[in-house]
Design a protein around this motif. Structure first.
Motif, PDB file in Angstrom:
ATOM      1  N   TYR A  17       4.782 -10.358 -50.941  1.00 43.25           N
ATOM      2  CA  TYR A  17       3.924 -10.838 -49.856  1.00 43.25           C
ATOM      3  C   TYR A  17       4.306 -12.233 -49.381  1.00 43.25           C
ATOM      4  CZ  TYR A  17       0.953  -6.780 -50.330  1.00 43.25           C
ATOM      5  OH  TYR A  17       0.493  -5.489 -50.333  1.00 43.25           O
ATOM      6  N   MET A  18       4.776 -13.064 -50.272  1.00 45.25           N
ATOM      7  CA  MET A  18       5.152 -14.413 -49.832  1.00 45.25           C
ATOM      8  C   MET A  18       6.334 -14.344 -48.861  1.00 45.25           C
ATOM      9  SD  MET A  18       4.480 -16.908 -53.122  1.00 45.25           S
ATOM     10  CE  MET A  18       5.588 -16.093 -54.241  1.00 45.25           C
ATOM     11  N   GLU A  19       7.313 -13.527 -49.196  1.00 48.64           N
ATOM     12  CA  GLU A  19       8.483 -13.405 -48.323  1.00 48.64           C
ATOM     13  C   GLU A  19       8.095 -12.748 -46.991  1.00 48.64           C
ATOM     14  OE1 GLU A  19      11.245 -14.745 -48.786  1.00 48.64           O
ATOM     15  OE2 GLU A  19      12.393 -13.906 -47.131  1.00 48.64           O
ATOM     16  N   THR A  21       5.212 -12.823 -45.574  1.00 52.94           N
ATOM     17  CA  THR A  21       4.391 -13.748 -44.790  1.00 52.94           C
ATOM     18  C   THR A  21       5.244 -14.839 -44.171  1.00 52.94           C
ATOM     19  OG1 THR A  21       2.527 -13.269 -46.236  1.00 52.94           O
ATOM     20  CG2 THR A  21       2.369 -15.257 -44.884  1.00 52.94           C
TER      21      THR A  21
ATOM     22  N   ALA B  21      -2.009  -8.649 -54.744  1.00 54.09           N
ATOM     23  CA  ALA B  21      -0.824  -9.427 -54.351  1.00 54.09           C
ATOM     24  C   ALA B  21      -0.248 -10.077 -55.602  1.00 54.09           C
ATOM     25  CB  ALA B  21      -1.184 -10.467 -53.305  1.00 54.09           C
ATOM     26  N   ASP B  23       2.738 -11.147 -56.474  1.00 51.13           N
ATOM     27  CA  ASP B  23       3.624 -12.317 -56.439  1.00 51.13           C
ATOM     28  C   ASP B  23       2.854 -13.606 -56.180  1.00 51.13           C
ATOM     29  OD1 ASP B  23       3.106 -11.520 -53.774  1.00 51.13           O
ATOM     30  OD2 ASP B  23       5.028 -12.250 -53.041  1.00 51.13           O
ATOM     31  N   ILE B  24       1.833 -13.538 -55.321  1.00 53.02           N
ATOM     32  CA  ILE B  24       1.100 -14.759 -54.982  1.00 53.02           C
ATOM     33  C   ILE B  24       0.290 -15.254 -56.179  1.00 53.02           C
ATOM     34  CG2 ILE B  24      -0.738 -15.698 -53.523  1.00 53.02           C
ATOM     35  CD1 ILE B  24       0.252 -13.809 -51.296  1.00 53.02           C
ATOM     36  N   TYR B  90       3.795  -3.533 -44.158  1.00 51.03           N
ATOM     37  CA  TYR B  90       2.889  -4.678 -44.058  1.00 51.03           C
ATOM     38  C   TYR B  90       3.628  -5.881 -43.466  1.00 51.03           C
ATOM     39  CZ  TYR B  90      -0.398  -8.359 -45.189  1.00 51.03           C
ATOM     40  OH  TYR B  90      -1.268  -9.419 -45.099  1.00 51.03           O
ATOM     41  N   SER B  91       3.059  -6.448 -42.421  1.00 50.96           N
ATOM     42  CA  SER B  91       3.649  -7.627 -41.767  1.00 50.96           C
ATOM     43  C   SER B  91       5.138  -7.444 -41.478  1.00 50.96           C
ATOM     44  CB  SER B  91       3.433  -8.887 -42.618  1.00 50.96           C
ATOM     45  OG  SER B  91       2.082  -9.269 -42.615  1.00 50.96           O
TER      46      SER B  91
END
Lengths: 166, 129
Positions: A17-19, A21, B21, B23-24, B90-91
């Motif tokens: 998710y960090m990548e 985002t 999530a 990784d976060i 996603y995104s």
């Protein structure tokens, strides 16, 4: 308890998710990457008493589904009884194309917790759950919102908190 | 949310984060994290699946009781019942939406300037859409 998180292990795979985002922000013209919080040390508080004697607070990133909750991102506390039929989640970063938040029980475990209180597995639930606004500013979380939530938990004499980010 | 978990824990309140999530949360470092392998939005389980939701909460409580050190991470029983394409889309940024995202970013930055001028200081993260 074994820690079963192994970043090198091949699951179906955990979404990065960090990548994602970072790339999403860049595609929208933001030049500075968001810096997620990172810590080397993490505090740890063992349970002071059995869960059957513990008071549990629930903290969500969803806002109250009210005119104020929709307009103003802030810390709110909402009675757990009755459990709200909806919460305001539209501004949050969840997978809008794949799922939905029409079922409050899918992101706020109050109904499930109440059953555990009824069965005696959990002592009690704090009378209100707390909404925490996720946002860009970590300073707001650390210096404003976090201390408010700590104060609430202390006033309610909470032993345990379940935090549920969407 | 990880920051608040850490703050409460440092002040004597045991915490568990339930989320999706990995990784976060792992990057931040929290005392206890129960990971559900689901699209973001339903960290307590698939909508209206009361059995799964009860199982996941039970696992969170087991984690609370049994974790003996910080940064303990456990995977829940959660499985997304439908297509697994959620992992990839996603995104997502590709040639099909690059121009639309650029335009959206311009609109958002204009809105942020307006918000700032009118005293709204708190900015939400950009939601996926």
């Amino acid at each position: 308890m074994a820690n079963d998180y192994d970043p090198d292990q091949d699951y179906a795979y955990d979404v990065e998710y960090m990548e994602r985002t970072r790339n999403y922000y860049r595609a929208q013209g933001y030049n500075s990457d968001y810096q997620w919080a990172r810590h080397e040390d993490t505090p740890f508080q063992p349970l002071n008493k059995p869960l059957s004697a513990s008071k549990v607070a629930v903290i969500t990133t969803a806002m109250p589904d009210t005119e104020l909750g929709r307009r103003q991102r802030a810390v709110y506390s909402t009675p757990i009884d009755p459990i709200p039929e909806s919460l305001y989640t539209a501004e949050l970063s969840w997978h809008h194309g794949m799922t939905h938040t029409d079922d409050v029980g899918s992101f706020l475990p109050v109904a499930a917790l109440t059953k555990l209180v009824d069965s005696g597995a959990v002592g009690s639930i704090a009378s209100r759950f707390v909404s925490l606004p996720t946002e860009y500013s970590q300073r707001n979380t650390l210096q404003k919102d976090g201390p408010k939530i700590l104060k609430y938990c202390q006033a309610e004499q909470v032993d345990v908190a379940i935090l549920v980010p969407l | 949310m990880g920051l608040v978990s850490r703050l409460l824990e440092a002040n004597g309140i045991a915490t568990v984060v339930m989320g999706s999530a990995m990784d976060i949360i792992a990057h931040c470092g929290v005392p206890r994290y129960l990971h559900s392998d689901l699209p973001l939005g339903n960290p307590c389980g698939v909508p209206f699946d009361r059995t799964m939701q009860a199982q996941i909460l039970d696992q969170a409580l087991v984690l609370l009781e049994e974790a003996s050190s910080a940064n303990t991470i456990m995977r829940s029983v959660a499985k997304w019942p439908g297509t697994q394409s959620w992992r990839d889309d996603y995104s997502k940024v590709d040639d099909t939406n690059r121009d639309a995202l650029r335009l959206k970013g311009q609109q958002r930055q204009n809105q942020q300037k307006t918000d700032k001028a009118t005293g709204i200081k708190r900015s939400a993260m950009i939601p996926d859409s």
